[in-house]
Each structure stands twice: as structure tokens, then as C-alpha cells.
Design an enzyme around this catalytic site. Structure first.
Site, PDB file in Angstrom:
ATOM      1  N   ASP A   1      17.503 -26.296  21.683  1.00  0.00           N
ATOM      2  CA  ASP A   1      18.063 -25.228  20.842  1.00  0.00           C
ATOM      3  C   ASP A   1      18.825 -24.243  21.741  1.00  0.00           C
ATOM      4  O   ASP A   1      18.285 -23.780  22.748  1.00  0.00           O
ATOM      5  CB  ASP A   1      16.873 -24.526  20.141  1.00  0.00           C
ATOM      6  CG  ASP A   1      17.307 -23.604  19.025  1.00  0.00           C
ATOM      7  OD1 ASP A   1      18.443 -23.740  18.542  1.00  0.00           O
ATOM      8  OD2 ASP A   1      16.485 -22.753  18.631  1.00  0.00           O
TER       9      ASP A   1
ATOM     10  N   ASP B   1      25.700 -24.160  22.967  1.00  0.00           N
ATOM     11  CA  ASP B   1      26.142 -22.947  22.292  1.00  0.00           C
ATOM     12  C   ASP B   1      27.184 -22.230  23.137  1.00  0.00           C
ATOM     13  O   ASP B   1      26.870 -21.454  24.031  1.00  0.00           O
ATOM     14  CB  ASP B   1      24.935 -22.042  22.025  1.00  0.00           C
ATOM     15  CG  ASP B   1      25.340 -20.759  21.304  1.00  0.00           C
ATOM     16  OD1 ASP B   1      26.539 -20.592  21.019  1.00  0.00           O
ATOM     17  OD2 ASP B   1      24.449 -19.930  21.037  1.00  0.00           O
TER      18      ASP B   1
ATOM     19  N   SER C   1      13.564 -23.913  22.513  1.00  0.00           N
ATOM     20  CA  SER C   1      14.537 -22.859  22.842  1.00  0.00           C
ATOM     21  C   SER C   1      14.410 -22.486  24.318  1.00  0.00           C
ATOM     22  O   SER C   1      13.488 -22.925  24.998  1.00  0.00           O
ATOM     23  CB  SER C   1      14.279 -21.618  21.984  1.00  0.00           C
ATOM     24  OG  SER C   1      13.055 -21.017  22.394  1.00  0.00           O
TER      25      SER C   1
ATOM     26  N   ASP D   1      12.252 -20.313  12.386  1.00  0.00           N
ATOM     27  CA  ASP D   1      11.375 -19.971  13.502  1.00  0.00           C
ATOM     28  C   ASP D   1      10.540 -18.729  13.174  1.00  0.00           C
ATOM     29  O   ASP D   1       9.319 -18.753  13.198  1.00  0.00           O
ATOM     30  CB  ASP D   1      12.218 -19.755  14.767  1.00  0.00           C
ATOM     31  CG  ASP D   1      11.369 -19.659  16.027  1.00  0.00           C
ATOM     32  OD1 ASP D   1      10.132 -19.844  15.946  1.00  0.00           O
ATOM     33  OD2 ASP D   1      11.918 -19.388  17.104  1.00  0.00           O
ATOM     34  N   SER D   2      11.220 -17.647  12.790  1.00  0.00           N
ATOM     35  CA  SER D   2      10.505 -16.381  12.561  1.00  0.00           C
ATOM     36  C   SER D   2       9.424 -16.496  11.492  1.00  0.00           C
ATOM     37  O   SER D   2       8.350 -15.899  11.622  1.00  0.00           O
ATOM     38  CB  SER D   2      11.489 -15.276  12.165  1.00  0.00           C
ATOM     39  OG  SER D   2      12.368 -15.021  13.230  1.00  0.00           O
TER      40      SER D   2
ATOM     41  N   ASN E   1      17.404 -24.047  10.513  1.00  0.00           N
ATOM     42  CA  ASN E   1      16.457 -23.630  11.562  1.00  0.00           C
ATOM     43  C   ASN E   1      15.523 -22.541  11.050  1.00  0.00           C
ATOM     44  O   ASN E   1      15.989 -21.514  10.536  1.00  0.00           O
ATOM     45  CB  ASN E   1      17.209 -23.051  12.761  1.00  0.00           C
ATOM     46  CG  ASN E   1      18.022 -24.091  13.501  1.00  0.00           C
ATOM     47  OD1 ASN E   1      18.127 -25.235  13.064  1.00  0.00           O
ATOM     48  ND2 ASN E   1      18.590 -23.692  14.618  1.00  0.00           N
TER      49      ASN E   1
HETATM   50 ZN   LIG Z   1      19.682 -20.082  16.687  1.00  0.00          ZN
END
Ligand SMILES: [Zn+2]
Length: 331
Positions: free
Chosen positions: A94, A116, A57, A278-279, A276
Site C-alpha cells: 500500500d 504512489d 502500508s 483501515d480506520s 481500502n
Molecule cells: Zn491510501
């Protein structure tokens, strides 16, 4: 000098997504910022024989440096092969926010990039995405676009409220951009605080239950672009077990809410082929570090608390691949 991802042992997402759509599972996309996370991802996906997308990211690039992360990912593939894991591994940018960034990642060996443009007016999103796709496809790199806006915070991606993807735009967007996969907004969101408590109901144990995902929108999208690869961002479940460990060991996470794992499992049986997460990994790492440091206050060797965190993260990844993504054994 530009290097192709193929020389580094990565694959683009084409084949893994077509297998995922036909096999009713989704490929996990895990973010990494440091060595322990990366090792846990490689070992977790290697041991469960799952394809995997390693994600970088913009926050990760700021924290660890883009060049460092790219070489770490190259090393990760080598480590996987040394250990006898032959699962397909993709390296993804990302939330790429510009054409130049996507080009720089493609030239340095990324096999998939996300552009994005979801915050832009529709026509500008199309123009930017199409430009990235044109460059990427020359290098056999696949591209993920986004339509609709997810609420929440993920590194630099911040939105106050979600705007669901409009199914009528999807077909046109895919045709005009020639994008390979599309992130949509159907109620997932970034971060560990996906919903306000007042948006949720409570189950029998008093755990907050968020509003369900908008499967009606997903179905409508699938009807319009059958077999096309759909991506869900912000799909952590914020498992109460780890929130409790954090809070029991000096943390203060209040009313963190995620997407229930059963709903994600249901989504992966459709054309959702990338999820996705991540957290959830962040919560596990923090929980284990807090627990070790509380139990052993005399400890000061980072390996003694990062090691257990890495081990638990690997277990989480195996659990996700087996029970949520359905990707275990599908490499
Ligand atoms: Zn995202």
C-alpha cells in the site's frame, strides 16, 4: 533469493478485478499490522466467501517489519486453506513510494504493488509508475497507480487538502504507464477525521454528514476508460457505534467523520473494484479493548482483550463485505 507470489498461494488482482467490475461489487482491501487483525480479515473474508486484498502500508512495515509481515501473510493463506476457505487472496504493498521498494516487495512474494507518485509532477508520476509496471509485469505482478491527491493522514501519507483527479489526465496516464488499476480522488480521504465539522451538515440524529462523493468525476473517468479498474482509498465510514463505545469508555474522539456506507455501495456498482478500509478496523479494535478493560479492570492477559477485539473486527469485515462492498459470496 526471490520467491514468486504464486508459490505462496496468492493471486494478482487481474481476475478478481474483472469479476468485480462485471459483477458490480468491489474487492475489499484491509490493512494489517498484527496477528489478530490478520486472523480477523482471513476469517471474515473466508466465512463470507469474499476475495480479499491484504495490505501492508509503510507504517505497518515500520511497526512490524516487512519480512515479518510477508511471512505472516504466507501463514494467513495456509490458515485459510486449512480452514477450508478457498477465496482468492492478494498481497499488496500500500502506497509504495519508490521503485526499489516495489522491487523488494515483488521479490519477496507480493502479488500487487501500489506505486504512489500522486504527489509528483504529472510527467514524473508517469515515468515512475511506468518503470514499476515494466518490472512488475515481467513477474506477472499487477500494479496500482494514483492520480489526484487525497486529504488526510494515513501513516506517512499526509496531505492538507484533496486535489480531485482530472478525468482528462486519466486516459493518457493509463495508456502511458500500462498500469492495471488506478486510485482516484473523488472526495474520500485518509484517517478518522475526514472532514471538518463546518464542511458537514447534520442529520435528524445530529450525526455529521459529509459532503457527497464526486460521482460526476467518477462518471467522467468511466466514460474515458470504460471497464478499467478504479480504486478508492480512505473509504472508512467511521461508524458512530464504535466512536461512541470509545468515548463512553474513556476515549476522546471528537467529531470523527467518514464516508457514508450507502455512498460507498453506490460507488462499487461502477468500475470501482477495490475499496481500502483501515480506520474502521482500528476504531473497532480500540472500542472493544477499551470496553473490556473498563468492564474488567483486573484483567491483564492480552488475549482477554485482543480476543474480543478480533471477534468484533471479524463481524465488521463480514458486514462490510455483505452490505458495503457486495463482495460476500463472490470468491
Ligand atoms: Zn491510501
Amino acid at each position: 533469493m526471490a520467491v514468486s507470489y504464486k508459490e505462496l498461494g496468492f493471486v494478482n488482482t487481474k481476475e478478481m478485478f474483472s469479476k468485480a467490475i462485471n459483477g458490480n461489487f468491489a474487492v475489499p482491501a484491509y490493512n494489517f499490522n498484527n496477528m489478530e487483525q490478520l486472523q480477523a480479515i482471513i476469517d471474515g473474508c473466508g466465512e463470507s466467501n469474499s476475495p480479499v486484498i491484504l495490505q501492508v502500508s509503510s507504517g505497518a512495515r515500520k511497526y512490524a517489519n516487512q519480512t515479518m509481515l510477508r511471512y505472516m501473510a504466507e501463514g494467513a493463506v495456509k490458515m485459510a486453506r486449512d480452514k477450508g476457505y478457498y477465496n482468492p487472496i492478494a498481497l499488496n504493498l500500500d502506497h509504495g513510494d519508490s521503485y526499489d521498494l516495489c522491487v523488494s516487495c515483488i521479490e519477496s512474494g507480493f502479488s500487487n504493488v501500489m506505486i504512489d507518485g500522486s504527489h509528483l509532477p504529472y510527467e514524473e508520476n508517469i515515468a515512475l509508475t511506468a518503470k514499476v509496471v515494466e518490472y512488475a509485469h515481467k513477474h506477472d505482478v499487477t500494479v496500482e497507480g494514483e492520480l489526484g491527491v487525497l486529504a488526510g493522514i494515513e501513516d506517512d501519507v499526509v496531505a492538507a487538502k484533496s486535489i480531485y483527479t482530472q478525468p482528462e489526465e486519466v486516459e493518457d496516464f493509463v495508456k502511458k504507464t500500462n498500469v492495471d488499476s488506478l486510485a482516484i480522488s473523488i472526495g474520500t480521504s485518509h484517517g478518522a477525521y475526514k472532514f471538518k465539522p463546518e464542511q458537514c451538515t447534520k442529520d435528524e440524529k445530529g450525526v455529521l454528514v459529509p459532503p457527497p462523493l464526486r460521482f460526476d468525476i467518477l462518471e467522467e473517468i468511466e466514460k474515458r476508460i470504460p471497464g478499467f479498474a478504479i480504486v478508492l482509498h480512505g473509504s472508512s465510514s467511521v461508524l458512530p457505534k464504535y466512536v461512541d463505545i470509545i468515548n463512553d469508555n474513556g476515549g476522546a474522539l471528537k467529531a470523527a467523520v467518514g464516508i457514508p456506507e450507502e455512498q460507498l455501495r453506490k460507488a462499487t456498482k461502477s468500475s470501482v473494484c477495490k475499496v481500502n478500509i483501515d480506520s474502521d478496523g482500528r476504531l473497532v479494535v480500540t472500542a472493544l479493548i477499551r470496553q473490556v478493560l473498563k468492564q474488567k479492570p483486573e484483567e491483564f492477559d492480552p488475549r482477554k482483550y485482543l480476543g474480543p477485539a478480533r471477534e468484533e473486527l471479524k463481524k465488521l469485515i463480514i458486514q462490510k463485505n455483505e452490505n458495503v462492498l457486495g463482495s460476500a459470496g463472490k470468491a
